[in-house]
Write a protein that holds these residues in place. Structure first.
Motif, PDB file in Angstrom:
ATOM      1  N   GLU A  86       2.052 -13.744  -7.066  1.00  0.00           N
ATOM      2  CA  GLU A  86       1.965 -12.117  -7.219  1.00  0.00           C
ATOM      3  C   GLU A  86       2.244 -10.904  -6.892  1.00  0.00           C
ATOM      4  O   GLU A  86       2.005 -10.942  -4.940  1.00  0.00           O
ATOM      5  CB  GLU A  86       0.617 -11.992  -7.989  1.00  0.00           C
ATOM      6  CG  GLU A  86       0.482 -10.734  -8.321  1.00  0.00           C
ATOM      7  CD  GLU A  86      -1.476 -11.322  -9.114  1.00  0.00           C
ATOM      8  OE1 GLU A  86      -1.850  -9.896  -9.275  1.00  0.00           O
ATOM      9  OE2 GLU A  86      -1.742 -12.120  -8.844  1.00  0.00           O
ATOM     10  N   THR A  87       2.805 -10.209  -6.860  1.00  0.00           N
ATOM     11  CA  THR A  87       2.829  -8.823  -6.294  1.00  0.00           C
ATOM     12  C   THR A  87       2.156  -7.762  -7.190  1.00  0.00           C
ATOM     13  O   THR A  87       2.126  -7.372  -8.224  1.00  0.00           O
ATOM     14  CB  THR A  87       4.548  -8.526  -6.344  1.00  0.00           C
ATOM     15  OG1 THR A  87       5.088  -8.562  -8.155  1.00  0.00           O
ATOM     16  CG2 THR A  87       5.619  -9.361  -5.292  1.00  0.00           C
ATOM     17  N   THR A  88       1.900  -7.266  -5.905  1.00  0.00           N
ATOM     18  CA  THR A  88       0.476  -5.782  -6.465  1.00  0.00           C
ATOM     19  C   THR A  88       0.741  -4.626  -5.752  1.00  0.00           C
ATOM     20  O   THR A  88       1.491  -4.912  -4.747  1.00  0.00           O
ATOM     21  CB  THR A  88      -0.963  -5.984  -6.377  1.00  0.00           C
ATOM     22  OG1 THR A  88      -1.403  -5.825  -6.856  1.00  0.00           O
ATOM     23  CG2 THR A  88      -1.028  -6.674  -5.246  1.00  0.00           C
ATOM     24  N   ALA A  89       0.710  -3.564  -6.186  1.00  0.00           N
ATOM     25  CA  ALA A  89       0.839  -2.303  -4.922  1.00  0.00           C
ATOM     26  C   ALA A  89      -0.694  -1.890  -5.008  1.00  0.00           C
ATOM     27  O   ALA A  89      -1.089  -1.393  -6.643  1.00  0.00           O
ATOM     28  CB  ALA A  89       1.171  -1.393  -5.563  1.00  0.00           C
ATOM     29  N   ILE A  90      -1.334  -1.109  -4.004  1.00  0.00           N
ATOM     30  CA  ILE A  90      -1.894  -0.500  -4.427  1.00  0.00           C
ATOM     31  C   ILE A  90      -2.594   1.418  -3.635  1.00  0.00           C
ATOM     32  O   ILE A  90      -1.548   1.346  -2.873  1.00  0.00           O
ATOM     33  CB  ILE A  90      -3.960  -1.330  -3.603  1.00  0.00           C
ATOM     34  CG1 ILE A  90      -5.327  -0.076  -4.462  1.00  0.00           C
ATOM     35  CG2 ILE A  90      -3.493  -0.703  -2.242  1.00  0.00           C
ATOM     36  CD1 ILE A  90      -6.195  -1.086  -3.564  1.00  0.00           C
ATOM     37  N   GLU A  91      -3.024   2.571  -4.500  1.00  0.00           N
ATOM     38  CA  GLU A  91      -3.371   3.171  -3.732  1.00  0.00           C
ATOM     39  C   GLU A  91      -3.465   3.800  -2.630  1.00  0.00           C
ATOM     40  O   GLU A  91      -4.854   3.445  -2.900  1.00  0.00           O
ATOM     41  CB  GLU A  91      -2.569   4.423  -4.663  1.00  0.00           C
ATOM     42  CG  GLU A  91      -1.173   4.498  -5.854  1.00  0.00           C
ATOM     43  CD  GLU A  91      -1.027   6.353  -6.557  1.00  0.00           C
ATOM     44  OE1 GLU A  91      -2.148   7.275  -6.286  1.00  0.00           O
ATOM     45  OE2 GLU A  91      -0.191   6.161  -6.857  1.00  0.00           O
ATOM     46  N   ASP A  92      -3.729   4.197  -1.398  1.00  0.00           N
ATOM     47  CA  ASP A  92      -4.132   4.551  -0.662  1.00  0.00           C
ATOM     48  C   ASP A  92      -3.524   5.734   0.430  1.00  0.00           C
ATOM     49  O   ASP A  92      -2.632   5.437   1.540  1.00  0.00           O
ATOM     50  CB  ASP A  92      -4.900   3.515   0.024  1.00  0.00           C
ATOM     51  CG  ASP A  92      -6.662   3.992   1.111  1.00  0.00           C
ATOM     52  OD1 ASP A  92      -6.825   4.518   1.435  1.00  0.00           O
ATOM     53  OD2 ASP A  92      -7.156   3.246  -0.162  1.00  0.00           O
ATOM     54  N   ARG A  93      -4.141   6.290   1.033  1.00  0.00           N
ATOM     55  CA  ARG A  93      -3.756   6.944   2.054  1.00  0.00           C
ATOM     56  C   ARG A  93      -3.965   5.863   3.982  1.00  0.00           C
ATOM     57  O   ARG A  93      -3.555   7.229   4.202  1.00  0.00           O
ATOM     58  CB  ARG A  93      -4.585   8.405   2.872  1.00  0.00           C
ATOM     59  CG  ARG A  93      -4.243   9.391   1.013  1.00  0.00           C
ATOM     60  CD  ARG A  93      -5.369  10.671   1.583  1.00  0.00           C
ATOM     61  NE  ARG A  93      -5.117  11.666  -0.141  1.00  0.00           N
ATOM     62  CZ  ARG A  93      -3.780  12.039   0.162  1.00  0.00           C
ATOM     63  NH1 ARG A  93      -2.532  12.435   1.399  1.00  0.00           N
ATOM     64  NH2 ARG A  93      -3.546  13.274  -0.420  1.00  0.00           N
ATOM     65  N   VAL A 147       1.309  -1.037  -0.008  1.00  0.00           N
ATOM     66  CA  VAL A 147       0.135   0.013   0.233  1.00  0.00           C
ATOM     67  C   VAL A 147       0.727   1.394   0.010  1.00  0.00           C
ATOM     68  O   VAL A 147       2.116   1.137   0.906  1.00  0.00           O
ATOM     69  CB  VAL A 147      -0.488   0.067   0.974  1.00  0.00           C
ATOM     70  CG1 VAL A 147      -2.391   1.619   1.242  1.00  0.00           C
ATOM     71  CG2 VAL A 147      -1.834  -1.423   1.241  1.00  0.00           C
ATOM     72  N   THR A 148       0.381   1.901  -1.181  1.00  0.00           N
ATOM     73  CA  THR A 148       1.685   3.560  -1.273  1.00  0.00           C
ATOM     74  C   THR A 148       0.616   4.989  -0.943  1.00  0.00           C
ATOM     75  O   THR A 148      -0.563   4.411  -1.344  1.00  0.00           O
ATOM     76  CB  THR A 148       2.074   3.370  -2.532  1.00  0.00           C
ATOM     77  OG1 THR A 148       0.845   3.208  -3.061  1.00  0.00           O
ATOM     78  CG2 THR A 148       2.828   1.996  -2.283  1.00  0.00           C
ATOM     79  N   MET A 149       1.242   5.705  -0.294  1.00  0.00           N
ATOM     80  CA  MET A 149       0.293   7.267  -0.379  1.00  0.00           C
ATOM     81  C   MET A 149       0.557   7.446  -1.707  1.00  0.00           C
ATOM     82  O   MET A 149       1.183   7.016  -2.913  1.00  0.00           O
ATOM     83  CB  MET A 149       1.428   7.769   0.095  1.00  0.00           C
ATOM     84  CG  MET A 149       1.225   7.319   1.787  1.00  0.00           C
ATOM     85  SD  MET A 149      -0.023   7.917   2.796  1.00  0.00           S
ATOM     86  CE  MET A 149       0.155   9.463   2.468  1.00  0.00           C
ATOM     87  N   PRO A 150      -0.615   8.656  -2.284  1.00  0.00           N
ATOM     88  CA  PRO A 150      -1.188   8.851  -3.363  1.00  0.00           C
ATOM     89  C   PRO A 150       0.373   9.723  -3.910  1.00  0.00           C
ATOM     90  O   PRO A 150       0.701  10.307  -3.049  1.00  0.00           O
ATOM     91  CB  PRO A 150      -2.369   9.615  -3.751  1.00  0.00           C
ATOM     92  CG  PRO A 150      -2.906   9.085  -1.945  1.00  0.00           C
ATOM     93  CD  PRO A 150      -1.877   9.072  -1.383  1.00  0.00           C
ATOM     94  N   GLY A 151       0.563   8.946  -5.065  1.00  0.00           N
ATOM     95  CA  GLY A 151       1.266   9.762  -5.875  1.00  0.00           C
ATOM     96  C   GLY A 151       2.988   9.073  -5.346  1.00  0.00           C
ATOM     97  O   GLY A 151       4.528   9.588  -5.652  1.00  0.00           O
TER      98      GLY A 151
END
Length: 263
Positions: free
Chosen positions: A58-65, A37-41
């Protein structure tokens, strides 16, 4: 039956979380998704993970505050049956505690003692509250899917508020025995309702709830299923009394079930 392992950007996914996630993925017969989980930007660095024997990773990422919010969204997007974290037992404000409220799937906490290998037993912490039947159903479902034997256990302190010290040991023993009989009867009734007839049932009372948990024998490959009630303070896991003590003391990985889903 996808298993989702959550991690912070740039961090190791956590040996415990990855090991527990792999154990569950093998048992449930599905892939393992490691989600950052990454911060937006925020710039995402290399998020590769080591290969896991016998499991598609599998690896994945998602943006969320919000990390719990992002993991809850990722769990929904991937159809995950469980979200795995490397947390120790969740305290107020922890990712595990907040995710238990945000997600509608069980949350597994690996802790520091997770070992690889098959699930050798599933124990349900049975408190007898209003969600007890649903939590028991989640434990039954996990035991069936993993092929592991099921144990249903209740934990309590020996001296309750209704037994003053001057009442004597005999009065205390009577109260404790009545509690044991009531809890085991409730456990067996719940199992009968679910069509389960071969589970072990036990009610343990010691000086403290922590002592009761420690007194019960635990396998290295065991998993404990505990109910998490999202009512109350926003970042607090409410397991009733003595549920919080069970969660803190458990020497094995814990699955927090919201009481509304099974694995």
């Amino acid at each position: 039956m996808t298993v989702l392992v959550g991690r912070m950007p740039g961090s190791d996914p956590g040996a415990g979380a990855l090991v527990l996630g792999a154990r569950l993925a093998r048992a449930l017969g599905g892939p393992l998704v490691v989600c950052t989980v990454t911060m937006p930007g925020e710039r995402l660095v290399d998020e590769s993970v080591p290969a896991v024997d016998g499991v598609e990773v599998e690896t994945t990422a998602i943006e969320d505050r919000s990390v719990p919010g992002g993991l809850a969204r990722a769990a929904h997007a991937h159809g995950a049956s469980v979200v795995v974290l490397g947390d120790a037992p969740p305290g107020p404000g922890s990712v595990g505690a907040r995710l238990a409220r945000a997600a509608d799937v069980p949350v597994a906490l690996a802790g520091a003692t997770t070992r690889d290998g098959p699930v050798t037993r599933v124990t349900c912490a049975f408190g007898g509250g209003r969600h007890a039947g649903r939590v028991l159903a989640a434990a039954v479902d996990l035991a069936r899917r993993t092929g592991a034997p099921l144990r249903v256990a209740s934990f309590g302190p020996r001296r309750g508020p209704t037994v003053p010290p001057e009442a004597g040991l005999r009065a205390e023993e009577i109260v404790v025995e009545q509690w044991r009989e009531q809890m085991v009867a409730a456990q067996r009734a719940g199992l009968t309702e679910l069509g389960v007839g071969d589970a072990e049932t036990v009610a343990v009372a010691e000086t403290t709830v922590e002592d009761a948990v420690a007194h019960l024998g635990w396998d290295d490959g065991e998993i404990l299923v505990v109910g998490a009630d999202a009512a109350g303070t926003a970042t607090r896991v409410l397991l009733g009394d003595p549920g919080a003590a069970v969660l803190r003391t458990a020497p094995v990985p814990v699955v927090l079930t919201p009481g509304t889903t099974t694995l």
